[in-house]
Design a protein around this motif. Structure first.
Motif, PDB file in Angstrom:
ATOM      1  N   PHE A 102      -3.871  14.884  -3.903  1.00 12.74           N
ATOM      2  CA  PHE A 102      -3.155  13.921  -3.073  1.00 12.74           C
ATOM      3  C   PHE A 102      -4.114  13.269  -2.081  1.00 12.74           C
ATOM      4  O   PHE A 102      -5.089  13.878  -1.664  1.00 12.74           O
ATOM      5  N   THR A 103      -3.795  12.031  -1.705  1.00 17.91           N
ATOM      6  CA  THR A 103      -4.587  11.336  -0.690  1.00 17.91           C
ATOM      7  C   THR A 103      -3.777  11.302   0.607  1.00 17.91           C
ATOM      8  O   THR A 103      -2.683  11.832   0.676  1.00 17.91           O
ATOM      9  N   LYS A 104      -4.304  10.641   1.621  1.00 23.94           N
ATOM     10  CA  LYS A 104      -3.582  10.529   2.893  1.00 23.94           C
ATOM     11  C   LYS A 104      -3.679   9.116   3.441  1.00 23.94           C
ATOM     12  O   LYS A 104      -4.760   8.564   3.564  1.00 23.94           O
ATOM     13  N   LEU A 105      -2.506   8.564   3.760  1.00 19.46           N
ATOM     14  CA  LEU A 105      -2.464   7.240   4.356  1.00 19.46           C
ATOM     15  C   LEU A 105      -2.587   7.345   5.868  1.00 19.46           C
ATOM     16  O   LEU A 105      -2.000   8.230   6.476  1.00 19.46           O
ATOM     17  N   ALA A 106      -3.329   6.443   6.474  1.00 20.08           N
ATOM     18  CA  ALA A 106      -3.464   6.445   7.935  1.00 20.08           C
ATOM     19  C   ALA A 106      -3.893   5.060   8.398  1.00 20.08           C
ATOM     20  O   ALA A 106      -5.056   4.796   8.615  1.00 20.08           O
ATOM     21  N   PHE A 107      -2.929   4.158   8.546  1.00 22.71           N
ATOM     22  CA  PHE A 107      -3.237   2.783   8.947  1.00 22.71           C
ATOM     23  C   PHE A 107      -3.883   2.728  10.329  1.00 22.71           C
ATOM     24  O   PHE A 107      -4.784   1.961  10.570  1.00 22.71           O
TER      25      PHE A 107
ATOM     26  N   ASN B 121       4.523  10.523  -6.558  1.00 24.73           N
ATOM     27  CA  ASN B 121       5.505  10.971  -7.553  1.00 24.73           C
ATOM     28  C   ASN B 121       4.868  11.212  -8.920  1.00 24.73           C
ATOM     29  O   ASN B 121       5.253  12.129  -9.641  1.00 24.73           O
ATOM     30  N   LYS B 122       3.869  10.408  -9.240  1.00 22.42           N
ATOM     31  CA  LYS B 122       3.143  10.569 -10.502  1.00 22.42           C
ATOM     32  C   LYS B 122       2.386  11.901 -10.513  1.00 22.42           C
ATOM     33  O   LYS B 122       2.345  12.608 -11.524  1.00 22.42           O
ATOM     34  N   GLU B 123       1.786  12.246  -9.355  1.00 22.73           N
ATOM     35  CA  GLU B 123       1.046  13.500  -9.237  1.00 22.73           C
ATOM     36  C   GLU B 123       1.990  14.701  -9.325  1.00 22.73           C
ATOM     37  O   GLU B 123       1.669  15.722  -9.929  1.00 22.73           O
ATOM     38  N   LYS B 124       3.166  14.581  -8.719  1.00 25.71           N
ATOM     39  CA  LYS B 124       4.178  15.644  -8.813  1.00 25.71           C
ATOM     40  C   LYS B 124       4.560  15.894 -10.269  1.00 25.71           C
ATOM     41  O   LYS B 124       4.660  17.039 -10.704  1.00 25.71           O
TER      42      LYS B 124
ATOM     43  N   THR C  87       0.834  -1.209   0.000  1.00 30.91           N
ATOM     44  CA  THR C  87       0.000   0.000   0.000  1.00 30.91           C
ATOM     45  C   THR C  87       0.868   1.258   0.000  1.00 30.91           C
ATOM     46  O   THR C  87       0.622   2.197  -0.755  1.00 30.91           O
ATOM     47  N   VAL C  88       1.895   1.279   0.860  1.00 26.68           N
ATOM     48  CA  VAL C  88       2.782   2.441   0.945  1.00 26.68           C
ATOM     49  C   VAL C  88       3.548   2.624  -0.363  1.00 26.68           C
ATOM     50  O   VAL C  88       3.725   3.750  -0.841  1.00 26.68           O
ATOM     51  N   LYS C  89       4.011   1.526  -0.947  1.00 24.72           N
ATOM     52  CA  LYS C  89       4.737   1.589  -2.220  1.00 24.72           C
ATOM     53  C   LYS C  89       3.863   2.205  -3.309  1.00 24.72           C
ATOM     54  O   LYS C  89       4.294   3.072  -4.070  1.00 24.72           O
ATOM     55  N   LYS C  90       2.600   1.778  -3.357  1.00 24.28           N
ATOM     56  CA  LYS C  90       1.660   2.318  -4.352  1.00 24.28           C
ATOM     57  C   LYS C  90       1.410   3.802  -4.111  1.00 24.28           C
ATOM     58  O   LYS C  90       1.300   4.584  -5.054  1.00 24.28           O
ATOM     59  N   GLU C  91       1.326   4.190  -2.834  1.00 24.69           N
ATOM     60  CA  GLU C  91       1.080   5.589  -2.497  1.00 24.69           C
ATOM     61  C   GLU C  91       2.266   6.460  -2.904  1.00 24.69           C
ATOM     62  O   GLU C  91       2.089   7.571  -3.398  1.00 24.69           O
ATOM     63  N   LEU C  92       3.474   5.959  -2.712  1.00 22.15           N
ATOM     64  CA  LEU C  92       4.675   6.688  -3.126  1.00 22.15           C
ATOM     65  C   LEU C  92       4.703   6.872  -4.645  1.00 22.15           C
ATOM     66  O   LEU C  92       5.021   7.950  -5.149  1.00 22.15           O
TER      67      LEU C  92
END
Length: 237
Positions: free
Chosen positions: A196-201, A170-173, A161-166
């Motif tokens: 951008f989204t926000k991760l919060a496990f 970077n794609k959005e940047k 999940t974190v890898k996909k978010e990174l």
């Protein structure tokens, strides 16, 4: 002290002067909706602020008198420091280190007049977007569990999940950078909105735990109700 002052006609600048021996340590200017548009911590004898014609509330711990109203070409002095100004588009305001610096009726049009060279404007807006991207990065990856996963901990699912978010970040940047290069006008550049989204496990786990607790509580309540009903039947028999 608080007092209402007015910018009239075509004027856009007010100059105030220290009165008496009480030295001001702060000066704040609000519009009539009580929104702060300028904040100065200068302790000088003279203070100047710019805004559109209208009435404003002045607040200070010193004593100031209105010296004069005037109309100035604000683009010239701003050109010297505009690279350091942050854009607060919702309030049509430019800020300097977070403090309200200049408010206008239309910040997009104002920036367009201030920086006419497209390459220079693009560089300025790229720097502006970089600041916003950095703020977004801190928000997205600020969760303690996310930081733990990025450091090598967490489950395989969390790591994925974190890898996909990174990758998404970077794609959005890259999209923002490309959109800035393609844009032809100031308005087009300023209309580029980061997504951008926000991760919060931790929050997700909290929701799951809460749901489990609710479910368990519901079952317990149902069991108690059944027990009471059975007891009443036996008593009536």
């Amino acid at each position: 002290m608080k007092k209402i002052i007015e910018i009239s006609g075509d004027n856009n600048t007010v100059t105030l002067e220290q009165e008496g021996n009480i030295q001001a340590t702060y000066i704040k200017v609000y519009n009539l909706k009580k929104r702060l548009i300028r904040h100065s911590r200068s302790s000088g004898n003279r203070f100047q602020f710019t805004a559109s014609p209208g009435k404003y509330i002045l607040e200070t711990d010193g004593k100031l008198k209105l010296v004069e109203e005037s109309k100035k070409d604000l683009s010239q002095p701003l050109k010297e420091i505009y690279k350091h100004l942050e854009i607060d588009e919702p309030n049509n305001m430019l800020r300097l280190k977070g403090i309200p610096f200049y408010q206008t009726d239309d910040v997009k049009t104002f920036i367009g007049r201030m920086v006419k060279d497209k390459k220079e404007l693009q560089g300025y807006l790229e720097a502006h977007q970089e600041r916003d991207i950095e703020k977004a990065r801190k928000k997205i990856f600020s969760d303690s569990r996310v930081l733990e996963v990025m450091a090598g901990g967490g489950t395989a699912e969390e790591k994925t999940t974190v890898k996909k978010e990174l990758e998404s970040f970077n794609k959005e940047k890259l999209r923002i950078s490309n959109e800035l290069k393609k844009a032809k006008t100031t308005t087009e550049m300023l209309n580029i909105t980061p997504k951008f989204t926000k991760l919060a496990f931790n929050k997700t786990e909290g929701i799951k735990k809460s749901a489990q607790v609710t479910k368990k509580t519901t079952r317990t309540a149902a069991a108690k109700k059944t027990s009471r009903t059975t007891a009443r039947r036996k008593k009536s028999e």
